[in-house]
Design a protein around this motif. Structure first.
Motif, PDB file in Angstrom:
ATOM      1  N   SER A 155      82.969 -30.627  28.125  1.00  0.00           N
ATOM      2  CA  SER A 155      83.393 -29.675  29.148  1.00  0.00           C
ATOM      3  C   SER A 155      84.778 -29.113  28.845  1.00  0.00           C
ATOM      4  O   SER A 155      85.058 -27.950  29.152  1.00  0.00           O
ATOM      5  CB  SER A 155      83.376 -30.347  30.525  1.00  0.00           C
ATOM      6  N   CYS A 286      75.957 -29.002  43.863  1.00  0.00           N
ATOM      7  CA  CYS A 286      77.418 -28.974  43.690  1.00  0.00           C
ATOM      8  C   CYS A 286      77.817 -28.017  42.574  1.00  0.00           C
ATOM      9  O   CYS A 286      78.834 -27.328  42.678  1.00  0.00           O
ATOM     10  CB  CYS A 286      77.929 -30.381  43.396  1.00  0.00           C
ATOM     11  N   ILE A 287      77.029 -27.982  41.488  1.00  0.00           N
ATOM     12  CA  ILE A 287      77.325 -27.051  40.399  1.00  0.00           C
ATOM     13  C   ILE A 287      77.228 -25.611  40.891  1.00  0.00           C
ATOM     14  O   ILE A 287      78.095 -24.778  40.614  1.00  0.00           O
ATOM     15  CB  ILE A 287      76.375 -27.296  39.215  1.00  0.00           C
ATOM     16  N   LEU A 388      82.963 -30.235  38.397  1.00  0.00           N
ATOM     17  CA  LEU A 388      81.873 -29.954  37.459  1.00  0.00           C
ATOM     18  C   LEU A 388      81.584 -31.150  36.565  1.00  0.00           C
ATOM     19  O   LEU A 388      80.420 -31.433  36.246  1.00  0.00           O
ATOM     20  CB  LEU A 388      82.217 -28.725  36.617  1.00  0.00           C
ATOM     21  N   ALA A 391      79.615 -33.708  38.599  1.00  0.00           N
ATOM     22  CA  ALA A 391      78.274 -33.219  38.918  1.00  0.00           C
ATOM     23  C   ALA A 391      77.378 -33.227  37.686  1.00  0.00           C
ATOM     24  O   ALA A 391      76.216 -33.666  37.751  1.00  0.00           O
ATOM     25  CB  ALA A 391      78.369 -31.817  39.511  1.00  0.00           C
ATOM     26  N   TYR A 392      77.882 -32.735  36.548  1.00  0.00           N
ATOM     27  CA  TYR A 392      77.077 -32.719  35.326  1.00  0.00           C
ATOM     28  C   TYR A 392      76.724 -34.131  34.876  1.00  0.00           C
ATOM     29  O   TYR A 392      75.588 -34.405  34.476  1.00  0.00           O
ATOM     30  CB  TYR A 392      77.834 -31.996  34.208  1.00  0.00           C
ATOM     31  N   GLY A 411      70.607 -27.666  34.819  1.00  0.00           N
ATOM     32  CA  GLY A 411      72.039 -27.641  35.074  1.00  0.00           C
ATOM     33  C   GLY A 411      72.685 -26.341  34.633  1.00  0.00           C
ATOM     34  O   GLY A 411      73.487 -25.743  35.367  1.00  0.00           O
ATOM     35  N   GLU A 412      72.348 -25.880  33.426  1.00  0.00           N
ATOM     36  CA  GLU A 412      72.939 -24.636  32.923  1.00  0.00           C
ATOM     37  C   GLU A 412      72.449 -23.431  33.734  1.00  0.00           C
ATOM     38  O   GLU A 412      73.203 -22.477  33.972  1.00  0.00           O
ATOM     39  CB  GLU A 412      72.573 -24.454  31.443  1.00  0.00           C
ATOM     40  N   SER A 414      71.614 -23.492  36.942  1.00  0.00           N
ATOM     41  CA  SER A 414      72.335 -23.524  38.214  1.00  0.00           C
ATOM     42  C   SER A 414      73.762 -23.014  38.033  1.00  0.00           C
ATOM     43  O   SER A 414      74.312 -22.345  38.923  1.00  0.00           O
ATOM     44  CB  SER A 414      72.335 -24.943  38.780  1.00  0.00           C
ATOM     45  N   TYR A 415      74.356 -23.296  36.876  1.00  0.00           N
ATOM     46  CA  TYR A 415      75.697 -22.794  36.561  1.00  0.00           C
ATOM     47  C   TYR A 415      75.695 -21.266  36.528  1.00  0.00           C
ATOM     48  O   TYR A 415      76.529 -20.598  37.160  1.00  0.00           O
ATOM     49  CB  TYR A 415      76.121 -23.371  35.211  1.00  0.00           C
TER      50      TYR A 415
END
Length: 541
Positions: A155, A286-287, A388, A391-392, A411-412, A414-415
């Motif tokens: 990250s 959360c993301i 982040l 969450a990740y 995940g990506e 949702s980002y």
């Protein structure tokens, strides 16, 4: 005779590679991510030069900028789940090659249409690379403590790439032509391909059944429509306009049909049972909320620094640099913080710190206040990266190793979806607070007031054209209205962040670091795929 199962030994030789080590693998994965993060922002400073050289129309220019994130966001789930079946390393290496070819086409484009096509191909390559990096990371680091540290480094590199992109682009434009911002990808790809082939392990989930091509197309088309419609709303298009009215509901309908199809299939593309896990669903939410609150603010902050305070693009980038440095520090310290405080307190605290930073920035006015901006941006970087990171890490740890590609893609996605929603929502809030105050400026006609209400930059253009007392009054009113709109937008963003803090209370209280069920790591520290039940061990003498 010795009964050695050679079926279990062959993957060991095939996946580890000579001298492979999980920390070396992390370096290769981070280099991949840096490339994608750079390309997402490096073009921003080159837009004026591209406009002057290729003379694109307004719609073509919009597609030059937006087609990369649009295509990338829509293909993350298809390619992430494909990696679980055919191997994430295979998809990643193919993404490397496509990224390099598309970069060469973009650098030598002589028309806007060719550049749009090249940017779309870059989006395809980025969609192959991004979930594959997280999936391989999930497989290579089976121990949650080490994985948390690896995600922190991952990250931090993402933050560096996003920040360095505009600065690197500005440097290249001062010495070369605009195509050079794409050429920098080619030597990196020429290095990454052979190094990745030698060092990266194959990461393939034990997923039976065919890859759902129809479902992949439905997911891609649905996400493309939703993200496009959201971006149109954020760009100021009316909700009833065809560019918004058509893609948004059609995309949403396709996603609903996609979900219904996945529930019926015996071997679904996306394992929707993941969303039955409260920690996984909460982490994804959360993301989305973190990106929703941040991305719109970044765009508005850049306009504030340049148009209200009058800073140059380079000075603006330097003012925003503390945010990136703070995010890097939070990423590198994230593993230790997570072990000490647990996911719930970490993510909740991250949201609260980010909300405090946003509320601090409401003190921004027409005059420059470097100390205020520095403290606000540092808090913003620390809080956002803490959120982040937690969450990740929670999302990946909740997903089974054989579904890592699909989980990373979720995940990506949702980002990206949170970023698009943030631009649309906060942009709408900003416009609603900014526009009404320009309707009663003395000496300014209704038509000029309407044009000035589109953006602060356009208001300055109208004021320059009017000149005299009316122009000065419009310029002053537009600047004051923008600052007022900025304050309202910051308050709305703080409310969203506090909502995220409440949502984070559903995350686990402590970080579970027990041994995970699954295959044992080999001598190089790489997790190996378990033999399928249908495979019979072969006995050799």
């Amino acid at each position: 005779m010795s009964g050695t199962p050679t079926a279990a030994l062959r993957p060991r030789r095939r996946t580890a590679g000579p001298g492979a080590n999980r920390w070396v693998v992390l370096v290769v994965l981070c280099a991949s991510l840096l490339l994608v993060a750079l390309d997402a922002t490096v073009l921003h400073v080159a837009v004026p030069a591209v406009t002057e050289d290729l003379r694109p129309g307004a719609t073509e220019l919009l597609w030059i900028v937006d087609v990369y994130p649009l295509v990338c966001a829509s293909l993350l789930i298809p390619f992430g789940t494909l990696g679980d079946r055919v191997g994430c390393r295979r998809v990643l290496l193919l993404g490397y090659g496509l990224f390099g070819v598309a970069s060469a086409v973009a650098a030598t484009a002589h028309t806007a249409e060719v550049l749009i096509l090249a940017r779309a191909l870059l989006g395809v390559g980025g969609a192959m690379i991004m979930p594959a990096t997280l999936s391989i990371l999930r497989q290579v680091f089976p121990d949650r403590r080490e994985r948390a540290l690896a995600i922190g480094v991952w990250s931090a590199v993402a933050a560096v790439g996003a920040a360095v992109g505009p600065l690197l682009g500005g440097f290249l434009l001062e010495h070369f032509w605009w195509g050079s911002v794409f050429l920098i990808n080619i030597p990196l790809m020429l290095i990454s391909l052979p190094v990745g082939r030698m060092l990266l392990p194959e990461s393939r989930g034990a997923v039976d059944g065919p890859w759902d091509v129809t479902g992949a197309l439905m997911a891609a088309a649905g996400l493309f429509g939703v993200v496009l419609g959201v971006k149109q709303l954020g760009g100021g298009h009316a909700p009833a306009s065809p560019l918004t009215l058509l893609p948004l509901p059609v995309g949403a309908a396709l996603l609903v049909l996609f979900v219904r199809r996945q529930r019926r299939l015996p071997h679904p593309l996306v394992d929707l049972r993941l969303f039955r896990r409260p920690a996984f669903t909460t982490a994804v939410g959360c993301i989305v909320l973190a990106m929703l609150a941040l991305v719109g603010l970044e765009l508005i902050a850049a306009q504030y620094l340049q148009l209200v305070l009058g800073l140059s693009p380079l000075a603006t980038g330097l003012r925003l640099l503390p945010l990136t440095v703070a995010a890097m520090a939070a990423g590198l310290l994230g593993a230790r913080v997570l072990r000490r405080f647990g996911p719930r307190r970490m993510v909740c605290t991250g949201f609260c710190v980010t909300a405090a930073a946003v509320l601090t920035l409401t003190a921004m006015g027409r005059a420059d206040n470097p100390a205020l901006l520095l403290s606000g941006f540092v808090l913003l970087g620390l809080g956002l990266e803490t959120t982040l990171f937690g969450a990740y890490e929670s999302m990946l740890s909740e997903a089974p190793a054989d579904r890592a590609g699909g989980a990373a893609a979720i995940g990506e996605t949702s980002y990206q979806l949170g970023a698009g929603l943030g631009i649309a929502l906060l942009g709408s809030v900003m416009n609603a607070a900014y526009t009404p105050r320009l309707r009663a400026v003395p000496g300014v006609s209704a038509a000029d007031a309407t044009a000035a209400g589109h953006s602060l930059g356009e208001a300055y253009d109208v004021a320059h054209r009017l000149g005299g007392a009316a122009g000065s009054a419009l310029r002053r009113a537009a600047r004051d209205s923008f600052v007022h709109g900025l304050h309202v937008t910051l308050l709305v963003s703080a409310g969203l962040l506090l909502l995220g803090a409440v949502m984070a209370l559903r995350l686990p209280r402590v970080m579970q670091c027990g041994a995970e069920a699954g295959p044992e790591p080999d001598d190089a520290g790489l997790e190996l795929p378990a033999p399928r039940a249908s495979e019979k061990p072969r006995v050799s003498a």
